[in-house]
Write a protein that holds these residues in place. Sequence first.
Motif, PDB file in Angstrom:
ATOM      1  N   MET A   1      15.614  38.607  22.267  1.00 45.47           N
ATOM      2  CA  MET A   1      14.791  38.501  23.469  1.00 45.47           C
ATOM      3  C   MET A   1      15.043  37.174  24.177  1.00 45.47           C
ATOM      4  O   MET A   1      15.508  36.210  23.563  1.00 45.47           O
ATOM      5  CB  MET A   1      13.289  38.670  23.129  1.00 45.47           C
ATOM      6  N   THR A   2      14.711  37.116  25.454  1.00 45.52           N
ATOM      7  CA  THR A   2      14.864  35.871  26.229  1.00 45.52           C
ATOM      8  C   THR A   2      13.958  34.805  25.617  1.00 45.52           C
ATOM      9  O   THR A   2      12.825  35.105  25.260  1.00 45.52           O
ATOM     10  CB  THR A   2      14.401  36.094  27.683  1.00 45.52           C
ATOM     11  N   PRO A   3      14.467  33.559  25.510  1.00 44.39           N
ATOM     12  CA  PRO A   3      13.596  32.515  24.959  1.00 44.39           C
ATOM     13  C   PRO A   3      12.332  32.342  25.794  1.00 44.39           C
ATOM     14  O   PRO A   3      12.394  32.322  27.024  1.00 44.39           O
ATOM     15  CB  PRO A   3      14.477  31.261  25.029  1.00 44.39           C
ATOM     16  N   LEU A   4      11.199  32.232  25.103  1.00 43.97           N
ATOM     17  CA  LEU A   4       9.916  32.044  25.793  1.00 43.97           C
ATOM     18  C   LEU A   4       9.595  30.553  25.822  1.00 43.97           C
ATOM     19  O   LEU A   4       9.876  29.828  24.876  1.00 43.97           O
ATOM     20  CB  LEU A   4       8.802  32.770  25.050  1.00 43.97           C
ATOM     21  N   LYS A   5       8.957  30.129  26.913  1.00 44.52           N
ATOM     22  CA  LYS A   5       8.431  28.758  26.968  1.00 44.52           C
ATOM     23  C   LYS A   5       6.993  28.807  26.461  1.00 44.52           C
ATOM     24  O   LYS A   5       6.136  29.451  27.070  1.00 44.52           O
ATOM     25  CB  LYS A   5       8.499  28.215  28.399  1.00 44.52           C
ATOM     26  N   VAL A   6       6.761  28.152  25.317  1.00 49.02           N
ATOM     27  CA  VAL A   6       5.491  28.314  24.607  1.00 49.02           C
ATOM     28  C   VAL A   6       4.612  27.067  24.752  1.00 49.02           C
ATOM     29  O   VAL A   6       5.059  25.944  24.520  1.00 49.02           O
ATOM     30  CB  VAL A   6       5.736  28.584  23.100  1.00 49.02           C
ATOM     31  N   PHE A   7       3.381  27.296  25.153  1.00 44.55           N
ATOM     32  CA  PHE A   7       2.365  26.246  25.254  1.00 44.55           C
ATOM     33  C   PHE A   7       1.549  26.264  23.954  1.00 44.55           C
ATOM     34  O   PHE A   7       0.969  27.295  23.614  1.00 44.55           O
ATOM     35  CB  PHE A   7       1.494  26.538  26.482  1.00 44.55           C
ATOM     36  N   VAL A   8       1.534  25.138  23.232  1.00 40.82           N
ATOM     37  CA  VAL A   8       0.836  25.063  21.941  1.00 40.82           C
ATOM     38  C   VAL A   8      -0.418  24.202  22.080  1.00 40.82           C
ATOM     39  O   VAL A   8      -0.348  23.096  22.631  1.00 40.82           O
ATOM     40  CB  VAL A   8       1.760  24.463  20.850  1.00 40.82           C
ATOM     41  N   VAL A   9      -1.559  24.734  21.614  1.00 39.91           N
ATOM     42  CA  VAL A   9      -2.799  23.949  21.591  1.00 39.91           C
ATOM     43  C   VAL A   9      -3.236  23.810  20.132  1.00 39.91           C
ATOM     44  O   VAL A   9      -3.597  24.806  19.498  1.00 39.91           O
ATOM     45  CB  VAL A   9      -3.921  24.626  22.413  1.00 39.91           C
ATOM     46  N   GLU A  10      -3.143  22.591  19.600  1.00 32.34           N
ATOM     47  CA  GLU A  10      -3.478  22.353  18.181  1.00 32.34           C
ATOM     48  C   GLU A  10      -3.751  20.867  18.010  1.00 32.34           C
ATOM     49  O   GLU A  10      -2.903  20.035  18.324  1.00 32.34           O
ATOM     50  CB  GLU A  10      -2.315  22.823  17.298  1.00 32.34           C
ATOM     51  N   ASP A  11      -4.926  20.527  17.493  1.00 34.73           N
ATOM     52  CA  ASP A  11      -5.276  19.103  17.426  1.00 34.73           C
ATOM     53  C   ASP A  11      -4.813  18.427  16.140  1.00 34.73           C
ATOM     54  O   ASP A  11      -4.796  17.208  16.053  1.00 34.73           O
ATOM     55  CB  ASP A  11      -6.779  18.895  17.639  1.00 34.73           C
ATOM     56  N   GLU A  12      -4.442  19.217  15.124  1.00 39.41           N
ATOM     57  CA  GLU A  12      -3.937  18.606  13.885  1.00 39.41           C
ATOM     58  C   GLU A  12      -2.430  18.423  14.040  1.00 39.41           C
ATOM     59  O   GLU A  12      -1.672  19.400  14.063  1.00 39.41           O
ATOM     60  CB  GLU A  12      -4.217  19.517  12.691  1.00 39.41           C
ATOM     61  N   ALA A  13      -1.993  17.177  14.102  1.00 39.31           N
ATOM     62  CA  ALA A  13      -0.586  16.895  14.394  1.00 39.31           C
ATOM     63  C   ALA A  13       0.361  17.571  13.396  1.00 39.31           C
ATOM     64  O   ALA A  13       1.393  18.126  13.779  1.00 39.31           O
ATOM     65  CB  ALA A  13      -0.360  15.385  14.382  1.00 39.31           C
ATOM     66  N   VAL A  14      -0.028  17.535  12.106  1.00 36.69           N
ATOM     67  CA  VAL A  14       0.863  18.070  11.079  1.00 36.69           C
ATOM     68  C   VAL A  14       1.016  19.588  11.229  1.00 36.69           C
ATOM     69  O   VAL A  14       2.100  20.145  11.032  1.00 36.69           O
ATOM     70  CB  VAL A  14       0.325  17.708   9.675  1.00 36.69           C
ATOM     71  N   ILE A  15      -0.089  20.237  11.596  1.00 37.81           N
ATOM     72  CA  ILE A  15      -0.018  21.692  11.794  1.00 37.81           C
ATOM     73  C   ILE A  15       0.756  22.000  13.071  1.00 37.81           C
ATOM     74  O   ILE A  15       1.549  22.949  13.122  1.00 37.81           O
ATOM     75  CB  ILE A  15      -1.440  22.298  11.834  1.00 37.81           C
ATOM     76  N   ALA A  16       0.550  21.169  14.095  1.00 43.03           N
ATOM     77  CA  ALA A  16       1.285  21.347  15.351  1.00 43.03           C
ATOM     78  C   ALA A  16       2.793  21.287  15.102  1.00 43.03           C
ATOM     79  O   ALA A  16       3.551  22.093  15.656  1.00 43.03           O
ATOM     80  CB  ALA A  16       0.862  20.288  16.364  1.00 43.03           C
ATOM     81  N   LEU A  17       3.205  20.353  14.234  1.00 40.65           N
ATOM     82  CA  LEU A  17       4.628  20.233  13.886  1.00 40.65           C
ATOM     83  C   LEU A  17       5.174  21.548  13.337  1.00 40.65           C
ATOM     84  O   LEU A  17       6.268  21.987  13.679  1.00 40.65           O
ATOM     85  CB  LEU A  17       4.816  19.159  12.815  1.00 40.65           C
ATOM     86  N   MET A  18       4.371  22.162  12.475  1.00 39.46           N
ATOM     87  CA  MET A  18       4.812  23.395  11.832  1.00 39.46           C
ATOM     88  C   MET A  18       4.906  24.538  12.847  1.00 39.46           C
ATOM     89  O   MET A  18       5.828  25.356  12.797  1.00 39.46           O
ATOM     90  CB  MET A  18       3.827  23.751  10.717  1.00 39.46           C
ATOM     91  N   ILE A  19       3.923  24.574  13.764  1.00 39.25           N
ATOM     92  CA  ILE A  19       3.961  25.612  14.804  1.00 39.25           C
ATOM     93  C   ILE A  19       5.195  25.411  15.680  1.00 39.25           C
ATOM     94  O   ILE A  19       5.917  26.366  15.994  1.00 39.25           O
ATOM     95  CB  ILE A  19       2.671  25.577  15.657  1.00 39.25           C
ATOM     96  N   GLU A  20       5.444  24.137  16.059  1.00 34.61           N
ATOM     97  CA  GLU A  20       6.606  23.851  16.902  1.00 34.61           C
ATOM     98  C   GLU A  20       7.906  24.256  16.203  1.00 34.61           C
ATOM     99  O   GLU A  20       8.792  24.845  16.818  1.00 34.61           O
ATOM    100  CB  GLU A  20       6.643  22.355  17.242  1.00 34.61           C
ATOM    101  N   ASP A  21       7.998  23.960  14.899  1.00 32.32           N
ATOM    102  CA  ASP A  21       9.185  24.359  14.134  1.00 32.32           C
ATOM    103  C   ASP A  21       9.364  25.872  14.170  1.00 32.32           C
ATOM    104  O   ASP A  21      10.469  26.376  14.363  1.00 32.32           O
ATOM    105  CB  ASP A  21       9.051  23.915  12.671  1.00 32.32           C
ATOM    106  N   ALA A  22       8.246  26.584  13.968  1.00 35.02           N
ATOM    107  CA  ALA A  22       8.309  28.042  13.939  1.00 35.02           C
ATOM    108  C   ALA A  22       8.781  28.573  15.285  1.00 35.02           C
ATOM    109  O   ALA A  22       9.593  29.499  15.365  1.00 35.02           O
ATOM    110  CB  ALA A  22       6.941  28.620  13.582  1.00 35.02           C
ATOM    111  N   VAL A  23       8.268  27.970  16.363  1.00 34.39           N
ATOM    112  CA  VAL A  23       8.646  28.398  17.712  1.00 34.39           C
ATOM    113  C   VAL A  23      10.146  28.175  17.926  1.00 34.39           C
ATOM    114  O   VAL A  23      10.875  29.071  18.364  1.00 34.39           O
ATOM    115  CB  VAL A  23       7.825  27.627  18.775  1.00 34.39           C
ATOM    116  N   GLU A  24      10.590  26.971  17.574  1.00 31.80           N
ATOM    117  CA  GLU A  24      11.991  26.618  17.843  1.00 31.80           C
ATOM    118  C   GLU A  24      12.951  27.333  16.894  1.00 31.80           C
ATOM    119  O   GLU A  24      14.032  27.753  17.309  1.00 31.80           O
ATOM    120  CB  GLU A  24      12.166  25.097  17.774  1.00 31.80           C
TER     121      GLU A  24
END
Lengths: 116, 343
Positions: A1-24
């Motif tokens: 599929m075409t790459p999506l531009k994803v907006f992430v809302v997460e206040d725990e930095a460590v969890i945000a890192l994991m979400i970003e990794d999953a997205v990328e």
Amino acid sequence: MTPLKVFVVEDEAVIALMIEDAVEDSGHLVAHTATNIRDAMAFAASGEFDVALLDMNLNGQKAHAVPTTLKARGKPFAFITGYGEAGILEPFADAPLVAKPFRTADIVAALVALGS
Amino acid sequence: MSIVNPIPVGDGQPQDGGGKPGASDLSFAQFKALANAMPNLAWMADADGWLVWYNQRWYDFTGTTPEEMAGWGWQSVHHPDVLPEMLRRWTAALATGEPFEMTFPLRRGSDGSFRTFVTRAEPLKEGGKIVGWLGTNTDITELERTRERLQLVVNELNHRVKNTLATVQSIAQHTFSRANPEAYEAFEARLLSLASIHDALTREGWIKASLSEIVGRATSCFGGDRFLIEGPVLDIEARMASSLTMTLHELCTNAVKYGSLSVPQGSVSITWTVEPTGPRRELRLLWSETGGPAPTPPVHNGFGLKLIKRAPASDSGASVDHRFEAHGVECEIRLPLGEGLAS
């Protein structure tokens, strides 16, 4: 599929890192990560992105206004929550739900659902 | 109109409990003193529901007069949205003679606010015939608020626990997923299985979880159609639910790696019964693998096998018998059941 531009809302930095990794790792792009309500509201209202992944609890504040804004702009979104089924807001019950803690595959599946 | 004829209680005739001294000659004044001393609102009606008497607390709370409240006048202190349903159920009770119970709001006279009451009414019978009704209204507003607050706290706790688990997961992923992806995967699976039971426990206020849900959650990510799951409806205490989840997770993992789930035709049956053992009862849960390669006991007891054998036992006097049978691994867990929880 075409790459999506994803907006992430997460206040725990460590969890945000994991979400970003999953997205990328799944071939998509992180448009922006918001870690507080003000930032989340501002980007939700005028940021450039395709879909959003939302933690509903930002520093103890419920981010109820964010999905409302996203809905008004027609931006699909999924919740990433520690509340389980009890955390879904009635008006947004259709949005996919990723329970914390999650597998990378759960995030990928949510993105596929949002992008289709 | 005014209430002129309250039901006399204790008119000198022997009544229930009449054998005890003093019980048979309770005067109406004594009865009123009793009814006014209790914290509830209380009232009496005649057989067709005409209210003939209220205790003083009713008048104090509602800020009304006997004249306003007589007969069916009490409707004026009900919430208009709830009144029709209340009337429907109250008239049904009057028609059938069945005891009445309902929770509804009543208006407080002092400030016009509504508070929540649980109301119970019992028919008063003489010679099998209903001659009146006795009712109480108990204010449960604070109880309800406390319950809501408690639910909020439990939800918040669950959120924080889940966030912490997710944080630990992320740290672990960034620390060793690239160096040792296989170990990370095993760690993540264990963490997620522990997290999944939290949802079930949160829903039940961290008191219990149903055994079929525990088994269902533990096996779901290993291919639900490979499992035969059968047993009676049963609730498991919270502590035991967590350790049972971990044990089942390790059994599943081993079955996928070495046992019946390592080949397409293999399967697992998970069955349980509840057996009496003396005055108490015992859960007997049997995990049984078939269709896989003949198992060989490992040279070293790995962490998984230790967890299988020890997690339930350390918690609550349970015993675990893990065996390598010809048809596959068998594991029998016996667990003494608490008195209150089994259903």
